[in-house]
Design a protein around this motif. Structure first.
Motif, PDB file in Angstrom:
ATOM      1  N   GLN A 179       0.831  -1.212   0.000  1.00 47.29           N
ATOM      2  CA  GLN A 179       0.000   0.000   0.000  1.00 47.29           C
ATOM      3  C   GLN A 179       0.864   1.260   0.000  1.00 47.29           C
ATOM      4  N   CYS A 180       1.692   1.372  -1.033  1.00 51.60           N
ATOM      5  CA  CYS A 180       2.585   2.522  -1.124  1.00 51.60           C
ATOM      6  C   CYS A 180       1.863   3.713  -1.746  1.00 51.60           C
ATOM      7  N   ALA A 181       2.103   4.899  -1.206  1.00 52.16           N
ATOM      8  CA  ALA A 181       1.488   6.103  -1.768  1.00 52.16           C
ATOM      9  C   ALA A 181       2.464   6.874  -2.646  1.00 52.16           C
ATOM     10  N   VAL A 182       3.753   6.580  -2.493  1.00 52.69           N
ATOM     11  CA  VAL A 182       4.763   7.291  -3.277  1.00 52.69           C
ATOM     12  C   VAL A 182       5.690   6.277  -3.954  1.00 52.69           C
ATOM     13  N   VAL A 183       5.996   6.549  -5.219  1.00 55.14           N
ATOM     14  CA  VAL A 183       6.974   5.738  -5.946  1.00 55.14           C
ATOM     15  C   VAL A 183       8.106   6.667  -6.388  1.00 55.14           C
ATOM     16  N   ILE A 184       9.340   6.187  -6.199  1.00 53.61           N
ATOM     17  CA  ILE A 184      10.492   6.952  -6.686  1.00 53.61           C
ATOM     18  C   ILE A 184      11.110   6.174  -7.839  1.00 53.61           C
ATOM     19  N   THR A 185      11.223   6.818  -8.992  1.00 55.23           N
ATOM     20  CA  THR A 185      11.801   6.124 -10.139  1.00 55.23           C
ATOM     21  C   THR A 185      12.692   7.096 -10.927  1.00 55.23           C
ATOM     22  N   ALA A 186      13.160   6.653 -12.079  1.00 57.06           N
ATOM     23  CA  ALA A 186      13.951   7.514 -12.958  1.00 57.06           C
ATOM     24  C   ALA A 186      13.332   7.452 -14.347  1.00 57.06           C
ATOM     25  N   ASP A 187      13.681   8.439 -15.176  1.00 54.58           N
ATOM     26  CA  ASP A 187      13.154   8.396 -16.543  1.00 54.58           C
ATOM     27  C   ASP A 187      13.538   7.074 -17.215  1.00 54.58           C
ATOM     28  N   GLU A 188      14.836   6.802 -17.218  1.00 53.62           N
ATOM     29  CA  GLU A 188      15.317   5.540 -17.777  1.00 53.62           C
ATOM     30  C   GLU A 188      16.556   5.100 -17.007  1.00 53.62           C
ATOM     31  N   GLY A 189      16.827   3.808 -17.061  1.00 57.62           N
ATOM     32  CA  GLY A 189      18.090   3.295 -16.539  1.00 57.62           C
ATOM     33  C   GLY A 189      19.038   3.068 -17.698  1.00 57.62           C
ATOM     34  N   LEU A 190      20.286   2.787 -17.360  1.00 61.39           N
ATOM     35  CA  LEU A 190      21.303   2.564 -18.387  1.00 61.39           C
ATOM     36  C   LEU A 190      22.153   1.380 -17.955  1.00 61.39           C
ATOM     37  N   ARG A 191      22.156   0.353 -18.768  1.00 57.12           N
ATOM     38  CA  ARG A 191      22.960  -0.835 -18.429  1.00 57.12           C
ATOM     39  C   ARG A 191      23.581  -1.406 -19.688  1.00 57.12           C
ATOM     40  N   LYS A 233      19.143   1.261 -22.811  1.00 57.65           N
ATOM     41  CA  LYS A 233      18.227   1.973 -21.928  1.00 57.65           C
ATOM     42  C   LYS A 233      17.142   1.050 -21.372  1.00 57.65           C
ATOM     43  N   VAL A 234      16.788   1.287 -20.124  1.00 52.62           N
ATOM     44  CA  VAL A 234      15.719   0.504 -19.486  1.00 52.62           C
ATOM     45  C   VAL A 234      14.578   1.471 -19.174  1.00 52.62           C
ATOM     46  N   PRO A 235      13.390   1.215 -19.698  1.00 52.31           N
ATOM     47  CA  PRO A 235      12.289   2.189 -19.582  1.00 52.31           C
ATOM     48  C   PRO A 235      11.609   2.159 -18.213  1.00 52.31           C
ATOM     49  N   LEU A 236      12.276   2.699 -17.202  1.00 50.60           N
ATOM     50  CA  LEU A 236      11.750   2.585 -15.840  1.00 50.60           C
ATOM     51  C   LEU A 236      10.443   3.348 -15.652  1.00 50.60           C
ATOM     52  N   THR A 244      18.636   9.835 -17.911  1.00 50.49           N
ATOM     53  CA  THR A 244      19.118   9.881 -19.303  1.00 50.49           C
ATOM     54  C   THR A 244      18.587  11.093 -20.053  1.00 50.49           C
ATOM     55  N   GLY A 245      17.496  11.669 -19.563  1.00 55.30           N
ATOM     56  CA  GLY A 245      16.858  12.755 -20.304  1.00 55.30           C
ATOM     57  C   GLY A 245      15.983  12.252 -21.443  1.00 55.30           C
ATOM     58  N   GLY A 246      15.743  10.939 -21.479  1.00 49.74           N
ATOM     59  CA  GLY A 246      14.896  10.367 -22.535  1.00 49.74           C
ATOM     60  C   GLY A 246      13.441  10.820 -22.393  1.00 49.74           C
ATOM     61  N   GLU A 247      12.685  10.653 -23.478  1.00 50.94           N
ATOM     62  CA  GLU A 247      11.271  11.019 -23.487  1.00 50.94           C
ATOM     63  C   GLU A 247      10.474  10.164 -22.505  1.00 50.94           C
ATOM     64  N   VAL A 248       9.600  10.788 -21.729  1.00 47.46           N
ATOM     65  CA  VAL A 248       8.693   9.997 -20.882  1.00 47.46           C
ATOM     66  C   VAL A 248       7.296  10.585 -20.940  1.00 47.46           C
TER      67      VAL A 248
END
Ligand code: WTA
Length: 647
Positions: free
Chosen positions: A179-191, A195-198, A221-225
């Motif tokens: 029951q999380c109210a907040v999610v912390i993510t990134a635009d994309e990951g890099l491995r 690119k990983v579409p987080l 990454t500055g990728g489009e989201v």
């Protein structure tokens, strides 16, 4: 059994290390004779706002399982990992961040870490997060992952880190459960340059769950989201609006620090709950003694923060000890097979902790990519996540460590919070493939199927006979499941799910899981999870999944699938099913081999006989054992004829 090489403790190690053999024996004995006194003393290694007066309060009685350490103490994990170091080591590097791209790096001092964590905590606070709230973290291996974890700890909020390789469905399930109210993510990951579409994965996950009010997005990454106004927030914009001071919330020793989902033999992944005081004492103490960490050492654990190894041995243990911890965004073979060793030379790493699967995959490329680097800074090597085969151990020792560096093969689990069975490099002789001896306060026992404790040199199931401070406390929202999974098989003991052998020196050799959990490249998978993903496919009627020995991954995933009436079992369908499982769970769950079967071997009561499926997958179909209880023994011949792991 082939002959075992034994490596004695080098003299200089016995002299220099925190713990030599005599000290190990004395301290181990103390820890068992008087756990209250022992842990009462070692609990002081962290700072307490309100000191504890009680140390240990444990019941493993299945009618009342309750685990409490330092129960009346108050502290704060972020305070211990950051604030208390500022006076002495504000300018020391806390985190070395090495990007996926070798030209990207960041050095973060303890002072900067403090600013970042305070700022992050204020951003969370601003978005309504308070003590006891759950926050999902779905980030790549960037410093913000550590900032976010510590920021939650600072507020007394509970983080649930979800590995960046998990699918939207897996994320949704974990958000929903906690029951999380907040999610912390990134635009994309890099491995590995990819690119990983987080953020896109989070967007998809949030279509399936409705608890989340805010998504904080770190720009990597500055990728489009895609953007949902009102819900999505750029972290850097919010961070610019808050101050860099946020008080560390005093929390009780038994208040939860984090939830981390892990696979078991049945059902959906369990939310393993770790609390504050005992966990931090145990993580920091094991980090110091197992890795023989000394002031000024550069320490690198290659795990992902999405797994428990990243929690305890990238973030909490090292930072509680004021260490310099290296965090690596990339993968071992990008841009070249020398990457690990180049990073070691670049940052002068002294202690290096990785997984057998990485060693085995690098072994495949030969010695040259290692030998062309110096590695002169290395002093100690570590292994974790699965049994390390002696060949890989010897290669690690000889090629990577130039015969110079001891290897600590550390056995532990998400549930144990920290390392339980391991050599201590100044104290324990090494036998390749053995996790050797118990850490202080840990009482391993070997039991047979009926629960009888076996003495001396023997083989059986591994249980632990008494609690240690880093032990998980419950399954989030399901204490019954906690009791049933870990304490009902062998009443009064903690059941690990692992098999093991104890040799005549009293050394432990972990032989792998004895339940329906498989270990693929050090990642824990429940066969039941993969099965349920497969049967969710409209063309699949039934599925049974087992592990089989895999040269690099340790275990591979072997799936037996029966298709619906009228469906052709084609090569295309095979590919479709692999893609399907990747989408349902994530790439780590991709079946390596799929065998289409007309029927599965079942008992007359309809239970699938996995033992037989395991043998066939292992290519050991000559020794299937008793098949007379099968409803239709004929299916076995068909299964053998069509086996996929033909050697
Ligand atoms: C296996 C990872 C042999 C074991 C820290 C355990 C190991 C499971 C070792 C836990 C080791 C971990 N030798 N087996 N040194 N370390 N394992 O929860 O089967 O991801 O039960 O925790 O990994 O995996 P988990």
């Amino acid at each position: 059994m082939s002959e075992v090489h034994v490596y004695d403790v080098p003299d200089e190690w016995a002299k220099r290390a925190w713990i030599d053999d005599a000290k190990y024996r004395t301290m181990y004995k103390q820890s068992l004779d008087d756990p209250e006194a022992f842990w009462g003393e070692h609990g002081k290694r962290i700072d307490w706002f309100k000191p504890y007066t009680k140390v240990k309060n444990i019941s493993w009685d299945i009618h009342n399982v309750s685990i409490k350490w330092y129960e009346d103490g108050e502290t704060n994990v972020a305070y211990n990992c950051v604030d208390r170091h500022l006076e002495k080591r504000g300018d020391q590097v806390a985190i070395i961040w090495e990007g996926d791209n070798p030209n990207e790096q960041r050095l973060i001092t303890y002072r900067e870490l403090s600013e970042e964590v305070n700022r992050f905590a204020n951003v969370l606070h601003w978005h309504g997060v308070k003590k006891g709230d759950r926050v999902t973290i779905y980030l790549p291996m960037i410093p913000e992952a550590a900032f976010a974890m510590l920021a939650c700890a600072r507020l007394g909020a509970i983080h649930s880190v979800v590995f960046g390789g998990f699918s939207p469905d897996a994320i949704a399930g974990r958000i929903e459960d906690a029951q999380c109210a907040v999610v912390i993510t990134a635009d994309e990951g890099l491995r590995g340059g990819r690119k990983v579409p987080l953020k896109a994965n989070v967007d998809a996950a949030l279509k399936k769950t409705s608890t989340v009010k805010h998504v904080l997005v770190v720009k990597r990454t500055g990728g489009e989201v895609d953007w949902t106004p009102g819900r999505d927030v750029w972290y850097h914009e919010a961070a610019a609006r808050v101050s860099t001071t946020c008080p560390a919330e005093p929390v009780n020793a038994e208040d939860p620090l984090f939830i981390l989902y892990t696979s078991g033999s049945t059902g959906t992944p369990k939310g393993v709950v770790h609390t504050t005081g005992g966990y931090l004492v145990f993580a920091s103490m094991t980090h110091q003694y197992v890795f023989d960490y000394h002031e000024g050492d550069i320490y690198w654990c290659t795990a992902d923060v999405g797994w428990v190894t990243g929690h305890s041995y990238i973030v909490y243990g090292p930072l509680a000890n004021g260490a310099t911890t290296l965090m690596f965004e990339g993968i071992p073979n990008y841009p070249s097979m020398s990457r690990f060793w180049e990073v070691i030379d670049k940052h002068k790493v002294n202690i290096f902790y990785t997984a057998p699967t990485a060693i085995r995959s690098l072994m495949g490329a030969g010695e040259e990519p290692v030998k062309k680097t110096s590695r002169a800074s290395l002093r100690l090597l570590g292994s974790v996540g699965e049994p390390i085969n002696p060949e890989a151990w010897e290669w690690y020792h000889r090629v990577v460590g130039d015969h110079r560096c001891p290897i600590v093969d550390t056995w532990w689990q998400t549930e144990t919070g920290g390392i339980l069975i391991t050599p201590l490099p100044g104290a324990t002789k090494l036998k390749p493939g053995s996790a050797t001896r118990p850490f202080f306060g840990v009482i391993p026992e070997v039991v047979d199927g009926a629960g009888a404790t076996l003495e001396g040199a023997t083989e059986g199931n591994l249980v632990i006979a008494d609690s240690w401070p880093g032990q998980m406390r419950t399954v989030y929202g399901d204490h019954e499941r906690f009791v049933k999974t870990y304490f009902s098989t062998y009443p009064g003991k903690y059941f690990t799910g692992d098999g093991c052998r104890r040799d005549s020196d009293g050394f432990y050799w972990i032989t792998g899981r004895v339940d329906d959990v498989i270990n693929v490249s050090g990642h824990r998978m429940g066969t039941a999870e993969v099965e349920s993903a497969l049967v969710a496919h409209p063309k699949v009627s039934e599925a049974a999944v087992v592990g089989y020995p895999h040269d690099i991954k340790g275990q591979g995933i072997y799936a037996y699938v029966t298709v619906m009436e009228g469906v052709e079992p084609t090569e295309d369908l095979r590919k479709e099913l692999v893609a399907w499982v990747r989408k349902e769970i994530g790439p780590i769950a991709s079946p390596d081999l799929i065998q289409f079967a007309q029927g599965l071997p079942k008992t007359r009561s309809g239970k699938i006989m996995r033992r037989i499926l395991r043998k066939i997958a292992e290519n050991e179909y000559g020794a299937l054992g008793d098949t007379s209880t099968l409803a239709d023994p004929g299916v076995v011949t068909q299964l053998i004829d069509n086996r996929q792991n033909r050697k």
